[in-house]
Design a protein around this motif. Structure first.
Motif, PDB file in Angstrom:
ATOM      1  N   ALA A  97      -2.294 -74.184 -97.818  1.00 48.31           N
ATOM      2  CA  ALA A  97      -3.629 -74.444 -98.365  1.00 48.31           C
ATOM      3  C   ALA A  97      -4.165 -73.217 -99.102  1.00 48.31           C
ATOM      4  CB  ALA A  97      -4.579 -74.859 -97.253  1.00 48.31           C
ATOM      5  N   ALA A  98      -3.924 -72.017 -98.565  1.00 49.70           N
ATOM      6  CA  ALA A  98      -4.377 -70.791 -99.216  1.00 49.70           C
ATOM      7  C   ALA A  98      -3.630 -70.574-100.536  1.00 49.70           C
ATOM      8  CB  ALA A  98      -4.178 -69.589 -98.286  1.00 49.70           C
ATOM      9  N   LEU A  99      -2.323 -70.845-100.549  1.00 50.05           N
ATOM     10  CA  LEU A  99      -1.540 -70.707-101.784  1.00 50.05           C
ATOM     11  C   LEU A  99      -1.982 -71.728-102.827  1.00 50.05           C
ATOM     12  CD1 LEU A  99       1.992 -70.106-100.255  1.00 50.05           C
ATOM     13  CD2 LEU A  99       0.651 -68.465-101.600  1.00 50.05           C
ATOM     14  N   ASP A 100      -2.250 -72.950-102.393  1.00 45.58           N
ATOM     15  CA  ASP A 100      -2.731 -73.979-103.323  1.00 45.58           C
ATOM     16  C   ASP A 100      -4.066 -73.587-103.938  1.00 45.58           C
ATOM     17  OD1 ASP A 100      -0.475 -75.506-102.803  1.00 45.58           O
ATOM     18  OD2 ASP A 100      -1.508 -76.885-101.425  1.00 45.58           O
ATOM     19  N   ALA A 101      -4.962 -73.039-103.118  1.00 47.97           N
ATOM     20  CA  ALA A 101      -6.267 -72.607-103.620  1.00 47.97           C
ATOM     21  C   ALA A 101      -6.118 -71.466-104.613  1.00 47.97           C
ATOM     22  CB  ALA A 101      -7.161 -72.192-102.456  1.00 47.97           C
ATOM     23  N   ALA A 102      -5.209 -70.536-104.356  1.00 49.32           N
ATOM     24  CA  ALA A 102      -4.978 -69.420-105.284  1.00 49.32           C
ATOM     25  C   ALA A 102      -4.430 -69.934-106.606  1.00 49.32           C
ATOM     26  CB  ALA A 102      -4.018 -68.410-104.657  1.00 49.32           C
ATOM     27  N   ARG A 103      -3.498 -70.906-106.538  1.00 50.94           N
ATOM     28  CA  ARG A 103      -2.941 -71.464-107.766  1.00 50.94           C
ATOM     29  C   ARG A 103      -4.016 -72.198-108.573  1.00 50.94           C
ATOM     30  NH1 ARG A 103       0.797 -74.434-105.819  1.00 50.94           N
ATOM     31  NH2 ARG A 103      -0.380 -76.346-105.855  1.00 50.94           N
ATOM     32  N   ILE A 143       2.970 -62.157-104.020  1.00 49.01           N
ATOM     33  CA  ILE A 143       2.201 -62.899-103.023  1.00 49.01           C
ATOM     34  C   ILE A 143       2.116 -62.027-101.769  1.00 49.01           C
ATOM     35  CG2 ILE A 143       2.077 -64.947-101.567  1.00 49.01           C
ATOM     36  CD1 ILE A 143       3.756 -66.405-103.687  1.00 49.01           C
ATOM     37  N   VAL A 144       0.889 -61.768-101.330  1.00 45.03           N
ATOM     38  CA  VAL A 144       0.657 -60.967-100.135  1.00 45.03           C
ATOM     39  C   VAL A 144      -0.256 -61.762 -99.213  1.00 45.03           C
ATOM     40  CG1 VAL A 144      -0.287 -58.820 -99.196  1.00 45.03           C
ATOM     41  CG2 VAL A 144       0.871 -58.811-101.417  1.00 45.03           C
ATOM     42  N   GLU A 145       0.220 -62.045 -98.005  1.00 44.57           N
ATOM     43  CA  GLU A 145      -0.618 -62.725 -97.030  1.00 44.57           C
ATOM     44  C   GLU A 145      -1.573 -61.691 -96.465  1.00 44.57           C
ATOM     45  OE1 GLU A 145      -0.111 -65.718 -93.228  1.00 44.57           O
ATOM     46  OE2 GLU A 145       1.644 -64.794 -94.089  1.00 44.57           O
ATOM     47  N   THR A 146      -2.858 -61.882 -96.699  1.00 44.93           N
ATOM     48  CA  THR A 146      -3.833 -60.867 -96.306  1.00 44.93           C
ATOM     49  C   THR A 146      -4.467 -61.139 -94.962  1.00 44.93           C
ATOM     50  OG1 THR A 146      -5.554 -62.017 -97.544  1.00 44.93           O
ATOM     51  CG2 THR A 146      -4.360 -60.253 -98.684  1.00 44.93           C
ATOM     52  N   ALA A 147      -4.405 -62.368 -94.468  1.00 49.27           N
ATOM     53  CA  ALA A 147      -4.989 -62.661 -93.157  1.00 49.27           C
ATOM     54  C   ALA A 147      -4.325 -63.895 -92.572  1.00 49.27           C
ATOM     55  CB  ALA A 147      -6.490 -62.881 -93.265  1.00 49.27           C
ATOM     56  N   ASN A 148      -4.017 -63.808 -91.299  1.00 48.20           N
ATOM     57  CA  ASN A 148      -3.493 -64.936 -90.543  1.00 48.20           C
ATOM     58  C   ASN A 148      -3.962 -64.747 -89.113  1.00 48.20           C
ATOM     59  OD1 ASN A 148      -2.134 -67.050 -89.432  1.00 48.20           O
ATOM     60  ND2 ASN A 148      -0.102 -66.212 -89.755  1.00 48.20           N
ATOM     61  N   GLU A 149      -5.246 -64.593 -88.967  1.00 41.51           N
ATOM     62  CA  GLU A 149      -5.826 -64.259 -87.671  1.00 41.51           C
ATOM     63  C   GLU A 149      -6.900 -65.267 -87.309  1.00 41.51           C
ATOM     64  OE1 GLU A 149      -4.690 -61.803 -85.802  1.00 41.51           O
ATOM     65  OE2 GLU A 149      -3.245 -61.311 -87.344  1.00 41.51           O
ATOM     66  N   PRO A 150      -7.233 -65.339 -86.033  1.00 40.80           N
ATOM     67  CA  PRO A 150      -8.386 -66.166 -85.665  1.00 40.80           C
ATOM     68  C   PRO A 150      -9.621 -65.673 -86.388  1.00 40.80           C
ATOM     69  CG  PRO A 150      -7.168 -65.495 -83.719  1.00 40.80           C
ATOM     70  CD  PRO A 150      -6.585 -64.741 -84.884  1.00 40.80           C
ATOM     71  N   SER A 151     -10.539 -66.573 -86.615  1.00 38.66           N
ATOM     72  CA  SER A 151     -11.749 -66.200 -87.341  1.00 38.66           C
ATOM     73  C   SER A 151     -12.541 -65.176 -86.551  1.00 38.66           C
ATOM     74  CB  SER A 151     -12.605 -67.433 -87.586  1.00 38.66           C
ATOM     75  OG  SER A 151     -13.189 -67.838 -86.365  1.00 38.66           O
ATOM     76  N   MET A 152     -13.561 -64.628 -87.189  1.00 38.66           N
ATOM     77  CA  MET A 152     -14.374 -63.620 -86.535  1.00 38.66           C
ATOM     78  C   MET A 152     -15.267 -64.250 -85.467  1.00 38.66           C
ATOM     79  SD  MET A 152     -15.091 -61.111 -89.772  1.00 38.66           S
ATOM     80  CE  MET A 152     -16.456 -60.362 -89.023  1.00 38.66           C
TER      81      MET A 152
END
Length: 105
Positions: A36-42, A62-71
């Motif tokens: 979903a993040a890649l689709d949004a970037a495209r 392509i750099v994955e910048t976050a894959n963490e639980p939300s704040m």
């Protein structure tokens, strides 16, 4: 979790914390979030290309910048004294973010 909480001796218990829940499908959910993040970037790059009269060629980096639980808190309290039970559980939200650099022509 509901069955476990129903079997607890509630005498003296005001609340309990769930500190970790593992899901056997977490890898699948992670891939869905990344997709979903890649689709949004495209889509954003396609919009920029169209607006600037350019042609979108391909991703350059392509750099994955976050894959963490939300704040937000990923843990929930279940209160017994008010009889509120599992309806007070909060959803665990994961946010995905990627930085994608595209080549334009």
């Amino acid at each position: 979790i509901e069955r476990i909480s129903d079997r607890l001796d509630r005498k003296g218990i005001v609340c309990f914390n769930i500190t970790k829940i593992d899901n056997s499908d977490m890898g699948h959910y992670n891939r869905q979030g990344l997709k979903a993040a890649l689709d949004a970037a495209r889509q954003k790059a396609e919009f920029i290309a169209k607006n600037e009269g350019l042609k979108l060629l391909m991703p350059y980096e392509i750099v994955e910048t976050a894959n963490e639980p939300s704040m937000y808190s990923a843990f929930s309290n279940v209160a017994y004294d008010g009889g509120s039970g599992m309806e007070n559980m909060r959803r665990i939200v994961r946010r995905y973010s990627v930085k994608v650099r595209y080549l334009f022509q």
